[in-house]
Motif scaffolding. Structure first.
Motif, PDB file in Angstrom:
ATOM      1  N   ILE A  57       0.875  -1.179   0.000  1.00  0.00           N
ATOM      2  CA  ILE A  57       0.000   0.000   0.000  1.00  0.00           C
ATOM      3  C   ILE A  57       0.909   1.225   0.000  1.00  0.00           C
ATOM      4  N   THR A  58       0.918   1.965  -1.081  1.00  0.00           N
ATOM      5  CA  THR A  58       1.851   3.080  -1.179  1.00  0.00           C
ATOM      6  C   THR A  58       1.129   4.387  -1.472  1.00  0.00           C
ATOM      7  N   LEU A  59       1.669   5.458  -0.925  1.00  0.00           N
ATOM      8  CA  LEU A  59       1.274   6.814  -1.295  1.00  0.00           C
ATOM      9  C   LEU A  59       2.434   7.400  -2.074  1.00  0.00           C
ATOM     10  N   VAL A  60       2.205   7.683  -3.334  1.00  0.00           N
ATOM     11  CA  VAL A  60       3.300   8.081  -4.217  1.00  0.00           C
ATOM     12  C   VAL A  60       2.962   9.392  -4.920  1.00  0.00           C
ATOM     13  N   HIS A  61       3.994  10.063  -5.392  1.00  0.00           N
ATOM     14  CA  HIS A  61       3.803  11.241  -6.228  1.00  0.00           C
ATOM     15  C   HIS A  61       3.511  10.799  -7.655  1.00  0.00           C
ATOM     16  N   PHE A  94      -7.428  10.851  -1.839  1.00  0.00           N
ATOM     17  CA  PHE A  94      -6.333  10.099  -2.451  1.00  0.00           C
ATOM     18  C   PHE A  94      -6.914   9.242  -3.567  1.00  0.00           C
ATOM     19  N   ILE A  95      -6.313   9.305  -4.729  1.00  0.00           N
ATOM     20  CA  ILE A  95      -6.814   8.568  -5.886  1.00  0.00           C
ATOM     21  C   ILE A  95      -6.066   7.245  -5.982  1.00  0.00           C
ATOM     22  N   ALA A  96      -6.817   6.144  -5.987  1.00  0.00           N
ATOM     23  CA  ALA A  96      -6.213   4.812  -6.059  1.00  0.00           C
ATOM     24  C   ALA A  96      -5.853   4.486  -7.501  1.00  0.00           C
ATOM     25  N   VAL A  97      -4.663   3.945  -7.672  1.00  0.00           N
ATOM     26  CA  VAL A  97      -4.250   3.469  -8.998  1.00  0.00           C
ATOM     27  C   VAL A  97      -3.868   2.005  -8.869  1.00  0.00           C
ATOM     28  N   ASP A  98      -4.046   1.274  -9.957  1.00  0.00           N
ATOM     29  CA  ASP A  98      -3.765  -0.163  -9.965  1.00  0.00           C
ATOM     30  C   ASP A  98      -2.288  -0.394  -9.697  1.00  0.00           C
ATOM     31  N   ALA A  99      -1.992  -1.256  -8.711  1.00  0.00           N
ATOM     32  CA  ALA A  99      -0.597  -1.500  -8.329  1.00  0.00           C
ATOM     33  C   ALA A  99      -0.025  -2.758  -8.955  1.00  0.00           C
ATOM     34  N   ARG A 100      -0.754  -3.414  -9.839  1.00  0.00           N
ATOM     35  CA  ARG A 100      -0.228  -4.648 -10.433  1.00  0.00           C
ATOM     36  C   ARG A 100       1.068  -4.378 -11.191  1.00  0.00           C
ATOM     37  N   GLY A 101       2.037  -5.216 -10.965  1.00  0.00           N
ATOM     38  CA  GLY A 101       3.304  -5.074 -11.649  1.00  0.00           C
ATOM     39  C   GLY A 101       4.278  -4.137 -10.967  1.00  0.00           C
ATOM     40  N   SER A 117      -1.741   1.678  -4.936  1.00  0.00           N
ATOM     41  CA  SER A 117      -0.977   2.904  -4.824  1.00  0.00           C
ATOM     42  C   SER A 117      -1.979   4.055  -4.816  1.00  0.00           C
ATOM     43  N   PHE A 118      -1.690   5.029  -3.985  1.00  0.00           N
ATOM     44  CA  PHE A 118      -2.563   6.196  -3.888  1.00  0.00           C
ATOM     45  C   PHE A 118      -1.761   7.439  -4.215  1.00  0.00           C
ATOM     46  N   VAL A 119      -2.362   8.305  -5.006  1.00  0.00           N
ATOM     47  CA  VAL A 119      -1.742   9.582  -5.355  1.00  0.00           C
ATOM     48  C   VAL A 119      -2.617  10.691  -4.780  1.00  0.00           C
TER      49      VAL A 119
END
Length: 731
Positions: free
Chosen positions: A134-138, A209-216, A232-234
């Motif tokens: 579970i990540t919060l990324v730029h 926070f907008i969730a994005v698919d973390a596959r891969g 991942s959340f941006v």
């Protein structure tokens, strides 16, 4: 011992020795400052977020709670101090500090806690989340495919609702709403080289926070299931920042930074004309939106020119500026805390039906009236189910043809509450329904106005309480026609009639058809809806007339007993202790040798362990999975303990400016249960915070959650859940 505890009861008589002791001057500086004590409370919340022995997503939740708490503290308490200073009301606090001194001390402590809060997230919780996928990324850290998906999302869902506001001679500096996230943007005209300031508001109705698919992604465990738990959340503001060129075509974006403003959102409603309370409140709610700024949060990296511009335009002091790492506004972490990752949460808790309502779990609801006729029923939420007790009580009352009338006080409830639905059903069935609605419940005012009008449209008699007082008590009275005449069924609680918070807040409630309580509630409801200022009560203490007096009388009885060499003790569990009169009574009791044990969740103005003053006072604080919310007051009473539960804390607002109710619990088994709970809360083997005094005589809270061997002490909430589960399996 008599159960006469009403407004007209005869004051207790002190012995000559006790009168002499009461006249002894108590020392100056004996009260802790309430605002600084509140910050210590929120620091305890932060310590839960720092505890790596707790489930990870629960630590995330505590970070969000800390942030939300601090927001409200600035909106109300700091705003109030600033208002008193601005209007010349520099009244010395009970602690002996002037408002300006308190404000300076708050600034130092709040800056320290805000920085610590950000560091806990960045250095402890965020890496732990990343280890779990579970990540919060730029935005810039995303893969190209993810950037493209967010680009499309921006153009479709975000760009249409953005409104850039320029500042120039034709466009004054825009109003910045309280708690909104904003981008301060500097753009340059490439033709003229002239720079302009603009503000872009981050839309509050879009996901924080907008969730994005973390596959891969490299951090995703290879054997992880393909579900929504790994994300991942941006931050939304980061996405907007990445596409600012859409908002300013033909201009160069020179710099952009995130900021947030907190405003005074406390209410001051004039209630001189009772008929206009509703309109006055609606007007004040509109004014609240334009309250003065009391805090400015800046994401680190602000250039001096933009920083100075905001400070000047907002009229805010340098000490009220908080520079913090991105992302700002960690209340948005609730979205992350809600992820469906059971292994990262507390184990699921299933509330059981209370003893006395169902000895055997059944799909068929119990006959509430028959159960209450059999015995008083003491409820303990969230361990006892709210839906199969209080909610079912009102639901059955609404549909029972023998029920003639329902009267209830409503302070906070949810908009889609089954409680409100039951009252509407009852009114539509022709029953007399009275709802005493407190429309001034802080930050729930607009919601309360909305469903109060909904109740009125359904035929419920809605009353807005007594002018000058908030109706904070939690009461229900049901009048039922039975073969032997009218019988009154009652519920008195320590918590609100809110099914949602009843799953998270620890509270007590009493269901009874005792004639004395029924008569008490009848008189009190008449007082709330009509004119009955001289009402007497049997099992109730009612603020503002008799709660403080009744409690102090009982403390003084314990003091007299100790002076006479008899066993004496006082035990209390509550949310806050601020009232100076009551604290002084406890100090005098301690001097006389009375053992005083207090379980205080939040603010505590008492200083413990002060020689000659409070050696016999112990204070504990319990925070954790559930929010400790119940109020319990217990006294030794020469071997026949008196125990009360109710809605009142020991604060001026509760004792002087609210209608509050405490009810005496008379069933010996229930008295024993409540005393056992208080003793367990105070036990050295139970995880809690202990209030002590440092070398400067100032209060300090010390966490005790590990034994000498480093093992975790008993978690009260886990213990009570386990106890209720065993009771459920034993049926």
């Amino acid at each position: 011992m008599s159960t006469q505890t009403g407004d007209e009861s005869t004051p207790g008589t002190l012995t000559a020795e006790l009168e002499q002791a009461a006249d002894q001057e108590l020392p100056e500086g004996r009260f802790a400052d309430r605002e600084l004590s509140w910050l210590q409370f929120n620091e305890r919340v932060l310590e839960l977020a720092e505890d790596d022995g707790l489930p990870l997503l629960e630590r995330v939740r505590f970070l969000a709670i800390f942030a939300s708490n601090l927001d409200e503290f600035f909106m109300v308490r700091v705003a109030g101090l600033k208002r008193r200073i601005a209007t010349g009301m520099a009244v010395t606090a009970a602690s002996g500090l002037l408002p300006r001194q308190v404000l300076e001390m708050i600034s130092v402590k709040a800056h320290e806690l805000a920085a610590r809060h950000a560091a806990v997230f960045a250095e402890q919780v965020q890496p732990a989340l990343a280890a779990e996928g579970i990540t919060l990324v730029h935005f810039e850290a995303l893969h190209d495919s993810e950037k493209e998906r967010l680009h499309k999302y921006f153009r479709k869902m975000i760009f249409p609702v953005l409104t850039p506001l320029a500042v120039d001679p034709a466009h004054p500096f825009p109003y910045i709403s309280g708690l909104s996230l904003n981008l301060a943007v500097m753009v340059r005209n490439p033709n003229t080289g002239k720079e302009h300031f603009a503000r872009v508001k981050v839309p509050p109705l879009l996901p924080r926070f907008i969730a994005v698919d973390a596959r891969g992604r490299p951090h995703r465990p290879e054997d992880a299931p393909d579900d929504d738990g790994f994300r991942s959340f941006v931050p939304l503001e980061d996405v907007i920042s990445s596409f600012l060129y859409y908002l300013f075509p033909g201009m160069e974006v020179v710099e952009h930074h995130v900021f947030r403003v907190t405003r005074n959102e406390d209410l001051e409603v004039e209630e001189d004309d009772a008929e206009n309370i509703l309109k006055a409140l609606e007007k004040e709610l509109l004014r609240r939106r334009f309250g003065p700024a009391v805090r400015l949060e800046l994401a680190q990296g602000f250039t001096p020119r933009l920083r100075d511009l905001l400070i000047g335009e907002l009229g805010i002091a340098e000490t009220d500026v908080y520079e913090l790492p991105s992302p700002l506004d960690l209340t948005g972490l609730n979205l992350v805390a809600d992820l469906e990752r059971p292994e990262l949460h507390y184990p699921q808790h299933l509330a059981s039906t209370a003893r006395g309502l169902a000895e055997v779990e059944s799909a068929k609801p119990v006959d509430m009236f028959g159960a209450i006729r059999a015995r008083d029923i003491l409820l303990h939420h969230p361990y006892d189910s709210f839906s199969t007790s209080v909610q079912q009580f009102l639901a059955q009352a609404a549909t029972d043809p023998q029920v003639l009338a329902i009267k209830v006080t409503l302070y906070r409830t949810s908009g889609d509450s089954p409680i409100v639905d039951s009252l509407i059903d009852a009114a539509e069935a022709g029953k007399q329904v009275l709802a005493i609605v407190e429309i001034k419940a802080r930050f729930d005012e607009e919601a309360n106005i909305s469903w109060a009008r909904k109740l009125e449209r359904a035929g419920v008699h809605v009353v807005y309480g007594i002018v000058g007082l908030k109706t904070h008590c939690k009461l229900t009275l049901v009048v039922r026609q039975e073969p032997d005449g009218l019988r009154r069924y009652c519920h008195i609680g320590t918590g609100n009639y809110n099914p949602k918070t009843a799953r998270m807040y620890e509270d007590h409630g009493l269901l009874t058809c005792d004639p004395d309580v029924g008569q008490d509630l009848t008189r009190l409801f008449n007082q709330l809806s009509g004119y009955a200022p001289r009402s007497k009560f049997h099992r109730l203490l009612v603020a503002p007339r008799s709660v403080r007096r009744g409690l102090i009388e009982r403390i003084e009885r314990e003091t007299a007993a100790a002076e006479a060499g008899r066993p004496a003790w006082v035990k209390m569990k509550l949310n806050a202790v601020v009232d100076e009169e009551t604290i002084d009574a406890l100090y005098r009791a301690s001097r006389a040798g009375v053992q005083v044990d207090l379980v205080v969740r939040g603010i505590c103005a008492i200083k413990t362990g002060v020689p000659g003053l409070s050696e016999n006072i112990r204070v504990r604080s319990i925070l954790g999975r559930f929010l400790e919310h119940s109020r319990v007051y217990a006294f030794a009473a020469d071997g026949d303990p008196e125990v009360f539960i109710g809605s009142a804390d020991l604060m001026h607002r509760n004792l002087d400016r609210r209608v509050e109710v405490l009810v005496r619990v008379t069933d010996p088994g229930q008295v024993e249960d409540l005393l056992g709970l208080l003793d367990l809360s105070m036990a050295q083997s139970t995880s809690s915070w202990h209030l002590a005094t440092d070398e400067d005589g100032e209060p300090v809270w010390q966490r005790h959650h590990l034994d000498d061997d480093g093992r975790r002490l008993l978690d009260l909430h886990e213990h009570l859940m386990s106890t209720h589960r065993r009771r459920l399996t034993d049926r």
